[in-house]
Enzyme design. Structure first.
Site, PDB file in Angstrom:
ATOM      1  N   GLU A 157      -0.649  10.410   2.923  1.00  0.00           N
ATOM      2  CA  GLU A 157      -0.020   9.105   3.157  1.00  0.00           C
ATOM      3  C   GLU A 157       1.436   9.136   2.720  1.00  0.00           C
ATOM      4  O   GLU A 157       1.815   9.916   1.849  1.00  0.00           O
ATOM      5  CB  GLU A 157      -0.745   8.027   2.331  1.00  0.00           C
ATOM      6  CG  GLU A 157      -1.660   7.125   3.126  1.00  0.00           C
ATOM      7  CD  GLU A 157      -0.946   6.155   4.049  1.00  0.00           C
ATOM      8  OE1 GLU A 157       0.199   6.422   4.477  1.00  0.00           O
ATOM      9  OE2 GLU A 157      -1.543   5.126   4.379  1.00  0.00           O
TER      10      GLU A 157
ATOM     11  N   ASP B  73       0.951   1.103  -1.154  1.00  0.00           N
ATOM     12  CA  ASP B  73       1.628  -0.111  -1.605  1.00  0.00           C
ATOM     13  C   ASP B  73       0.545  -1.060  -2.134  1.00  0.00           C
ATOM     14  O   ASP B  73       0.140  -0.962  -3.282  1.00  0.00           O
ATOM     15  CB  ASP B  73       2.412  -0.668  -0.414  1.00  0.00           C
ATOM     16  CG  ASP B  73       3.207  -1.907  -0.740  1.00  0.00           C
ATOM     17  OD1 ASP B  73       3.643  -2.049  -1.884  1.00  0.00           O
ATOM     18  OD2 ASP B  73       3.427  -2.735   0.169  1.00  0.00           O
TER      19      ASP B  73
ATOM     20  N   PHE C  28      11.407  -2.271  -2.069  1.00  0.00           N
ATOM     21  CA  PHE C  28      11.304  -1.668  -0.744  1.00  0.00           C
ATOM     22  C   PHE C  28      12.166  -0.407  -0.661  1.00  0.00           C
ATOM     23  O   PHE C  28      13.306  -0.384  -1.114  1.00  0.00           O
ATOM     24  CB  PHE C  28      11.737  -2.678   0.329  1.00  0.00           C
ATOM     25  CG  PHE C  28      11.299  -2.271   1.692  1.00  0.00           C
ATOM     26  CD1 PHE C  28       9.983  -2.463   2.097  1.00  0.00           C
ATOM     27  CD2 PHE C  28      12.182  -1.660   2.564  1.00  0.00           C
ATOM     28  CE1 PHE C  28       9.568  -2.060   3.362  1.00  0.00           C
ATOM     29  CE2 PHE C  28      11.774  -1.259   3.828  1.00  0.00           C
ATOM     30  CZ  PHE C  28      10.460  -1.458   4.215  1.00  0.00           C
ATOM     31  N   VAL C  29      11.604   0.641  -0.084  1.00  0.00           N
ATOM     32  CA  VAL C  29      12.313   1.915   0.034  1.00  0.00           C
ATOM     33  C   VAL C  29      12.291   2.428   1.474  1.00  0.00           C
ATOM     34  O   VAL C  29      11.381   2.106   2.235  1.00  0.00           O
ATOM     35  CB  VAL C  29      11.691   2.991  -0.900  1.00  0.00           C
ATOM     36  CG1 VAL C  29      12.001   2.696  -2.358  1.00  0.00           C
ATOM     37  CG2 VAL C  29      10.184   3.128  -0.684  1.00  0.00           C
TER      38      VAL C  29
ATOM     39  N   ASP D 152      10.313   3.803   6.873  1.00  0.00           N
ATOM     40  CA  ASP D 152      11.254   3.048   7.688  1.00  0.00           C
ATOM     41  C   ASP D 152      11.399   1.602   7.250  1.00  0.00           C
ATOM     42  O   ASP D 152      10.550   1.046   6.561  1.00  0.00           O
ATOM     43  CB  ASP D 152      10.784   3.047   9.148  1.00  0.00           C
ATOM     44  CG  ASP D 152       9.589   2.109   9.358  1.00  0.00           C
ATOM     45  OD1 ASP D 152       8.593   2.245   8.617  1.00  0.00           O
ATOM     46  OD2 ASP D 152       9.663   1.231  10.233  1.00  0.00           O
TER      47      ASP D 152
HETATM   48  P1  IMP Z   1      -0.540  -0.588   2.005  1.00  0.00           P
HETATM   49  O1  IMP Z   1      -0.002  -1.923   1.557  1.00  0.00           O
HETATM   50  O2  IMP Z   1      -0.886   0.303   0.841  1.00  0.00           O
HETATM   51  O3  IMP Z   1      -1.683  -0.758   2.970  1.00  0.00           O
HETATM   52  O4  IMP Z   1       0.669   0.133   2.767  1.00  0.00           O
HETATM   53  C1  IMP Z   1       0.712   0.155   4.164  1.00  0.00           C
HETATM   54  C2  IMP Z   1       1.948   0.759   4.730  1.00  0.00           C
HETATM   55  O5  IMP Z   1       3.055  -0.114   4.504  1.00  0.00           O
HETATM   56  C3  IMP Z   1       2.426   2.095   4.208  1.00  0.00           C
HETATM   57  O6  IMP Z   1       1.718   3.204   4.741  1.00  0.00           O
HETATM   58  C4  IMP Z   1       3.872   2.079   4.680  1.00  0.00           C
HETATM   59  O7  IMP Z   1       3.971   2.522   6.009  1.00  0.00           O
HETATM   60  C5  IMP Z   1       4.248   0.620   4.593  1.00  0.00           C
HETATM   61  N1  IMP Z   1       5.074   0.368   3.379  1.00  0.00           N
HETATM   62  C6  IMP Z   1       4.703  -0.156   2.199  1.00  0.00           C
HETATM   63  N2  IMP Z   1       5.738  -0.225   1.328  1.00  0.00           N
HETATM   64  C7  IMP Z   1       6.809   0.287   1.989  1.00  0.00           C
HETATM   65  C8  IMP Z   1       8.197   0.510   1.617  1.00  0.00           C
HETATM   66  O8  IMP Z   1       8.683   0.229   0.499  1.00  0.00           O
HETATM   67  N3  IMP Z   1       8.993   1.043   2.598  1.00  0.00           N
HETATM   68  C9  IMP Z   1       8.542   1.376   3.830  1.00  0.00           C
HETATM   69  N4  IMP Z   1       7.255   1.192   4.212  1.00  0.00           N
HETATM   70  C10 IMP Z   1       6.401   0.651   3.303  1.00  0.00           C
END
Ligand code: IMP
Length: 177
Positions: A102, A106, A155-156, A162
């Protein structure tokens, strides 16, 4: 400090490309040790993980396979709630040593909802390698085995990640200013 502009926002460098490469080498070394005499199947989740997956996989010195999948979500039955399913999964996972790759965990929602469908295929083992983890944001429990960097809840972009489609093409990681 180097900054970049992506769409309307400014990001500053947070992890250099050198530091990232060094950490990816450490993770690969750990995987090479943990999977000695095994034949792991890396399942890289698109789009965000493509750069991490390529750099990590390049340094794996085992007999290893890699497949790329996309995760789509749909609403399951009332009891199961949201279900995440893989698009492009053409591998039989039965009995395999699976390493999910992954970009970032997040909230943990994606993996939390996706792992049950992987387990249904009865792989011998499932481990998760994530480039980034935001512990403060994670509210779904996900077992993480290989974590590149734990980062604050900001956010990164860069190194595959992206902001609205842009920013994936940097070797470093940038944090929103
Ligand atoms: P989840 O919230 O763990 O389900 O994360 C889902 C997806 O959100 C990740 O695989 C990323 O593609 C995207 N994501 C979460 N945080 C960031 C960030 O800071 N920058 C860019 N994409 C993010």
């Amino acid at each position: 400090m180097e900054t970049i502009r992506v769409h309307d926002k400014v990001f500053k460098e947070y992890l250099s490309a050198d530091l990232i490469q060094q950490r990816v080498s450490e993770l690969a070394a750990q995987i090479n040790t943990d999977y000695i005499n095994k034949r792991p199947l890396f399942l890289a989740i698109l789009n965000g993980s493509f750069m991490f997956a390529a750099d990590l996989f390049r340094q794996v010195s085992l007999d290893a396979e890699i497949s790329f999948i996309k995760i789509a979500s749909y609403k399951g039955t009332r009891s199961s709630g949201q279900v995440m399913t893989a698009i492009g999964m053409d591998q039989d996972l039965h009995g395999r040593e699976v390493i999910v790759v992954e970009d970032i965990v997040d909230t943990g929602k994606t993996l939390h909802h996706f792992l049950p469908s992987l387990r249904q295929q009865e792989p011998a083992s499932i481990r998760i390698a994530t480039f980034l983890h935001k512990p403060e944001a994670t509210n779904f429990s996900v077992p993480l085995d290989y974590v590149g960097f734990s980062i604050p809840n900001k956010f990164v972009v860069g190194y595959g990640l992206d902001y609205d489609g842009l920013g994936r093409n940097y070797g470093a990681l940038y944090q929103l200013v």
